[in-house]
Design a protein around this motif. Structure first.
Motif, PDB file in Angstrom:
ATOM      1  N   PRO A 346       1.019  -1.206  -0.019  1.00 47.19           N
ATOM      2  CA  PRO A 346      -0.032   0.002   0.035  1.00 47.19           C
ATOM      3  C   PRO A 346       0.782   1.204  -0.030  1.00 47.19           C
ATOM      4  CG  PRO A 346       0.136  -0.812   2.056  1.00 47.19           C
ATOM      5  CD  PRO A 346       0.802  -1.681   1.254  1.00 47.19           C
ATOM      6  N   PRO A 347       0.209   2.368  -0.122  1.00 50.15           N
ATOM      7  CA  PRO A 347       0.978   3.534  -0.109  1.00 50.15           C
ATOM      8  C   PRO A 347       1.074   3.931   1.260  1.00 50.15           C
ATOM      9  CG  PRO A 347      -1.495   4.136  -0.311  1.00 50.15           C
ATOM     10  CD  PRO A 347      -1.257   2.517  -0.614  1.00 50.15           C
ATOM     11  N   ALA A 348       1.802   5.173   1.344  1.00 48.40           N
ATOM     12  CA  ALA A 348       2.324   5.699   2.629  1.00 48.40           C
ATOM     13  C   ALA A 348       1.077   5.800   3.545  1.00 48.40           C
ATOM     14  CB  ALA A 348       2.948   6.984   2.670  1.00 48.40           C
ATOM     15  N   GLN A 349       1.294   5.175   4.653  1.00 53.07           N
ATOM     16  CA  GLN A 349       0.214   5.498   5.891  1.00 53.07           C
ATOM     17  C   GLN A 349       0.797   6.048   7.171  1.00 53.07           C
ATOM     18  OE1 GLN A 349      -2.128   1.768   6.344  1.00 53.07           O
ATOM     19  NE2 GLN A 349      -2.561   1.533   4.107  1.00 53.07           N
ATOM     20  N   LYS A 350       0.731   7.086   7.664  1.00 57.64           N
ATOM     21  CA  LYS A 350       1.286   7.760   8.848  1.00 57.64           C
ATOM     22  C   LYS A 350       1.090   7.151   9.927  1.00 57.64           C
ATOM     23  CE  LYS A 350       1.446  12.432   6.852  1.00 57.64           C
ATOM     24  NZ  LYS A 350       1.115  13.984   7.030  1.00 57.64           N
ATOM     25  N   ASP A 351      -0.334   6.391  10.128  1.00 61.61           N
ATOM     26  CA  ASP A 351      -0.679   5.727  11.400  1.00 61.61           C
ATOM     27  C   ASP A 351      -0.073   4.372  11.486  1.00 61.61           C
ATOM     28  OD1 ASP A 351      -1.993   4.782   9.393  1.00 61.61           O
ATOM     29  OD2 ASP A 351      -3.950   4.279  10.410  1.00 61.61           O
ATOM     30  N   SER A 352       0.392   3.876  10.440  1.00 60.97           N
ATOM     31  CA  SER A 352       1.220   2.663  10.624  1.00 60.97           C
ATOM     32  C   SER A 352       2.452   2.760  10.754  1.00 60.97           C
ATOM     33  CB  SER A 352       0.756   1.761   9.408  1.00 60.97           C
ATOM     34  OG  SER A 352       1.585   2.248   8.213  1.00 60.97           O
ATOM     35  N   GLY A 353       3.311   3.908  10.557  1.00 60.14           N
ATOM     36  CA  GLY A 353       4.660   3.792  10.609  1.00 60.14           C
ATOM     37  C   GLY A 353       5.357   3.736   9.258  1.00 60.14           C
ATOM     38  N   TRP A 354       4.726   3.197   8.348  1.00 61.44           N
ATOM     39  CA  TRP A 354       5.333   2.851   7.235  1.00 61.44           C
ATOM     40  C   TRP A 354       5.873   4.335   6.177  1.00 61.44           C
ATOM     41  CZ3 TRP A 354       0.760  -0.433   5.280  1.00 61.44           C
ATOM     42  CH2 TRP A 354       0.962  -1.710   5.858  1.00 61.44           C
ATOM     43  N   GLU A 355       6.848   4.371   5.863  1.00 59.82           N
ATOM     44  CA  GLU A 355       7.499   5.491   5.087  1.00 59.82           C
ATOM     45  C   GLU A 355       7.873   5.226   3.789  1.00 59.82           C
ATOM     46  OE1 GLU A 355      10.880   6.433   7.470  1.00 59.82           O
ATOM     47  OE2 GLU A 355       9.746   6.858   9.513  1.00 59.82           O
ATOM     48  N   LEU A 356       6.707   5.319   2.892  1.00 60.41           N
ATOM     49  CA  LEU A 356       7.223   4.973   1.436  1.00 60.41           C
ATOM     50  C   LEU A 356       7.132   6.111   0.590  1.00 60.41           C
ATOM     51  CD1 LEU A 356       4.380   2.124   1.325  1.00 60.41           C
ATOM     52  CD2 LEU A 356       6.679   1.993   2.020  1.00 60.41           C
ATOM     53  N   ALA A 357       8.135   6.065  -0.324  1.00 57.27           N
ATOM     54  CA  ALA A 357       8.292   7.201  -1.097  1.00 57.27           C
ATOM     55  C   ALA A 357       7.449   7.574  -2.041  1.00 57.27           C
ATOM     56  CB  ALA A 357       9.738   7.157  -1.807  1.00 57.27           C
ATOM     57  N   ASN A 358       6.618   6.313  -2.640  1.00 59.44           N
ATOM     58  CA  ASN A 358       5.700   6.546  -3.642  1.00 59.44           C
ATOM     59  C   ASN A 358       4.328   6.513  -3.021  1.00 59.44           C
ATOM     60  OD1 ASN A 358       4.338   6.235  -5.994  1.00 59.44           O
ATOM     61  ND2 ASN A 358       5.417   4.392  -6.737  1.00 59.44           N
ATOM     62  N   GLU A 359       3.835   7.687  -3.320  1.00 58.10           N
ATOM     63  CA  GLU A 359       2.388   7.883  -2.634  1.00 58.10           C
ATOM     64  C   GLU A 359       1.276   6.651  -3.364  1.00 58.10           C
ATOM     65  OE1 GLU A 359       0.897  11.670  -3.337  1.00 58.10           O
ATOM     66  OE2 GLU A 359       2.400  12.772  -1.914  1.00 58.10           O
ATOM     67  N   ALA A 360       1.605   6.263  -4.534  1.00 57.06           N
ATOM     68  CA  ALA A 360       0.772   5.195  -5.089  1.00 57.06           C
ATOM     69  C   ALA A 360       1.069   3.792  -4.528  1.00 57.06           C
ATOM     70  CB  ALA A 360       0.920   5.384  -6.475  1.00 57.06           C
ATOM     71  N   GLY A 361       2.303   3.737  -3.738  1.00 56.09           N
ATOM     72  CA  GLY A 361       2.487   2.311  -3.335  1.00 56.09           C
ATOM     73  C   GLY A 361       2.733   1.485  -4.693  1.00 56.09           C
ATOM     74  N   GLU A 362       2.290   0.155  -4.524  1.00 54.04           N
ATOM     75  CA  GLU A 362       2.326  -0.690  -5.717  1.00 54.04           C
ATOM     76  C   GLU A 362       0.904  -1.260  -5.942  1.00 54.04           C
ATOM     77  OE1 GLU A 362       4.832  -1.194  -7.439  1.00 54.04           O
ATOM     78  OE2 GLU A 362       6.725  -1.176  -6.128  1.00 54.04           O
ATOM     79  N   ARG A 363      -0.015  -0.359  -5.852  1.00 52.91           N
ATOM     80  CA  ARG A 363      -1.487  -0.770  -6.160  1.00 52.91           C
ATOM     81  C   ARG A 363      -1.857  -0.614  -7.567  1.00 52.91           C
ATOM     82  NH1 ARG A 363      -3.946   1.121  -0.418  1.00 52.91           N
ATOM     83  NH2 ARG A 363      -3.759  -0.834   0.850  1.00 52.91           N
ATOM     84  N   ASP A 364      -0.998   0.112  -8.291  1.00 46.52           N
ATOM     85  CA  ASP A 364      -1.542   0.426  -9.667  1.00 46.52           C
ATOM     86  C   ASP A 364      -3.039   0.986  -9.685  1.00 46.52           C
ATOM     87  OD1 ASP A 364      -1.359   0.368 -12.472  1.00 46.52           O
ATOM     88  OD2 ASP A 364      -2.495  -1.259 -12.605  1.00 46.52           O
TER      89      ASP A 364
END
Length: 644
Positions: A346-364
């Motif tokens: 998934p894309p970045a989720q502040k509440d989960s602590g994930w720090e992903l550079a790509n806002e779209a994640g890998e969900r196409d």
């Protein structure tokens, strides 16, 4: 003790003596019990030591390359990234404190990257009081995150280990000839000679080697973990790890232990949980062992989430049925937890602590809706598998129930989640969008009606590699099942930044968690969920899979595309399968297959509608339904396509 028995016999008529003897005999029994307990504990300790020694391997690796960077500053390259520690032995006194750097990644100047980013590992260690002529184990700092209670604990004998390939030593004021440096690698028992693969495509060869080594190197915990960042088992990671492990070594204990772990410790993503039964199914087919099915049948039933199914045979993690009681049934001790649909990464989720550079994640661009196409594709596959496994245990009512549920689920997916005008699957009920995930999974699980395969495949191909390294497993499976072998091979040998070749290009010797750091900024360089080609080459390109549990029978359905030659060695529980392929002028194909004793099989011919002359061991044959029987031992199959 023999004396007490004799004494009892000779003095049994004397009541006083008898009373004394009874007390002594009770003491004897107590002593015997104590001795037995001590003996058992000693045996258990010895067995544990033996088991640990048998399960794990430690290798002392010399540097491939040593370079002097400046006075008293040396660089060591051990050739491959591995989980372990550093062993130092110095023959003459070292008068200064050593500064040791360990890392997985190089900086642009060729030294170890001190700030590699993400979860790529680097550590600096100060070493004092080094003994002379004595092996010294570098004292590493443990990582707080991957040694939490949820993480898999390593054997105490390992000490603290980390993944590293490179070492630098500063302030080394003794001759380098007086220094012996070794990388001490740890991994689960692994037979390097159990498998091999070579083909006419040099990139594919390197990608397969990358995947094979990843399986070996990431086995350090004795159970399938997600990588070094957390060292926690996750079902989706473990499933791909299992498939690739089976294709490179005849080792099945690690998968079994991982499955047992998931029975008691499931994880929160909906799709991840739905991988549990997939793992059990593969264990059954590759080993023929039904123990996991029979021991955990009721728990496995619950983990298919069948109780969430609505009248149409579709499930939703947003259902009112997802209560604390339900979470307890599927294995969660914390019943306040809830399932969350993940759809790839998934894309970045502040509440989960994930720090992903790509806002779209890998969900196409996947639309997240309560009734989700991806989740329900996995649910359908769970129902198909559960129907078969119920039959294995002669639970006829359950088998019928799950079979009906599979049919209902398939019908609803194709009626409610398919856009007939566009000829593609949408992301969920209420969606107008179709992602690659919502279309590759129906292909992978055989859900797509024949008349719509062309449009679904055409759409999937427009998206290229618009999924993560995990999603690539199902993308490739779907393409091969649809007969798109050439396009699947193109993806496995791509040199774009969303490819396995890119992992090699950036300097990793294990599969990475993401295609590139820019796609997942907290990712690591040691993730076995990125090893899809390691099992796709065996199971789909070569098409070698167990047709019956325990490899009593093998199915060989090769789709070699434009490869001109290939050889492969596939480990099985019955022994290795050795195979060779050669192609001339695109019209003549030669397959040589050597099956172990006790294994028969079937070889699938070329695509339907194509006429060809087939020779088996130099004798012309006619196939039945496109299948050629295979016998134990040598099978030489020559296929010459006739001119149109």
């Amino acid at each position: 003790m023999y004396f007490l028995d004799e004494l009892k016999m000779k003095t049994s008529e004397n009541l006083l003596f008898e009373s004394i003897l009874k007390s002594l005999l009770k003491m004897r029994e107590f002593m015997v019990v104590c001795l037995i307990v001590i003996h058992c504990l000693n045996c258990q300790a010895q067995n544990n030591d033996t088991e640990e020694k048998n399960m794990f391997q430690a290798s002392m690796i010399k540097p491939d390359r040593i370079a002097k960077l400046s006075d008293e500053h040396y660089f060591f390259d051990f050739g491959k990234d591995a989980f372990g520690t550093l062993i130092i032995e110095i023959k003459s006194p070292q008068t200064d404190t050593l500064i040791v750097h360990l890392g997985e990644k190089l900086a642009e100047d060729g030294t170890i990257d001190r700030k590699p980013g993400g979860t790529i590992r680097y550590q600096k260690v100060m070493v004092t009081d080094i003994p002379v002529n004595e092996k010294f184990v570098l004292s590493l700092q443990r990582d707080r995150r991957n040694t939490k209670s949820q993480a898999i604990a390593l054997p105490d004998s390992f000490g603290v280990i980390m993944p590293f390939r490179y070492c630098e030593i500063e302030k080394l004021n003794v001759p380098i000839s007086d220094v012996a440096i070794r990388q001490k690698r740890y991994n689960y028992r692994f037979n390097d000679s159990a498998s091999s693969f070579v083909s006419s495509d040099t990139i594919l060869n390197q990608v397969w080697d990358l995947c094979k080594y990843t399986i070996k190197a990431t086995s350090f915990a004795g159970i399938y973990v997600d990588g070094d960042r957390e060292r926690i088992p996750y079902e989706a990671d473990a499933y791909i790890n299992q498939l690739s492990h089976y294709c490179v070594d005849h080792e099945y204990g690690m998968a079994k232990e991982t499955i047992k772990h998931f029975v008691d410790y499931p994880t929160w993503p909906t799709e991840w949980l739905l991988h549990t039964i997939l793992m059990v199914y593969q264990d059954y087919y590759y080993t023929g062992d039904t123990s996991l099915i029979s021991c955990h049948y009721e728990q496995l039933k619950e983990k298919t989430l069948y109780q969430l199914a609505d009248k149409d045979g579709l499930i939703s993690s947003y259902s009112d049925k997802v209560t604390g009681e339900f979470m307890h049934k599927i294995g969660f001790t914390d019943t306040t937890q809830r399932l969350i649909d993940i759809v790839d990464w998934p894309p970045a989720q502040k509440d989960s602590g994930w720090e992903l550079a790509n806002e779209a994640g890998e969900r196409d661009g996947h639309e997240m809706l309560p009734v989700n196409t991806v989740v329900n594709c996995f649910f359908y596959e769970n129902m198909c598998i559960m129907a078969e496994l119920a039959g294995v245990l002669n639970k006829e009512d359950d088998a019928k129930f799950f079979s009906r549920m599979a049919e209902k689920s398939k019908y609803s997916i194709n009626e409610k989640l398919f856009n007939k005008e566009k000829g593609i699957y949408i992301d969920g009920i209420g969606s107008t969008h179709g992602s690659i995930h919502s279309n590759m999974l129906p292909l992978a699980f055989g859900l797509v009606p024949e008349k719509y395969k062309h449009s679904v495949v055409a759409f999937v191909k427009t998206r290229k590699m618009a999924c993560s390294v995990y999603g690539a497993q199902y993308l490739l499976e779907g393409l091969y099942r649809a007969g798109e072998a050439s396009y699947a091979l193109d993806l496995m040998t791509s040199t774009s930044d969303r490819s396995w070749w890119n992992m090699i290009r950036v300097g990793s010797t294990m599969a990475m968690e993401a295609w590139d750091m820019k796609y997942k900024s907290n990712s690591d360089w040691n993730h076995a969920w990125g090893t899809a080609p390691g099992n796709i080459v065996t199971r789909y390109m070569w098409g070698i899979t167990p047709a019956e549990p325990g490899f009593e029978k093998v199915q060989v359905s090769p789709q070699m595309s434009n490869l001109s030659f290939s050889t492969i060695k596939v480990p099985t529980i019955k022994g290795p399968i050795n195979a060779e392929f050669k192609q001339k002028n695109g019209r003549t194909k030669l397959f040589i297959l050597e099956l172990p004793q006790g294994m028969e099989g079937e070889f699938s011919l070329i695509a339907k509608g194509e006429k060809s002359k087939v020779m088996v061991n130099k004798i012309a044959v006619r196939s039945k339904d496109g299948q050629i029987p295979l016998k134990p031992g040598f099978n030489r199959i020559s296929i010459k396509e006739k001119k149109k």
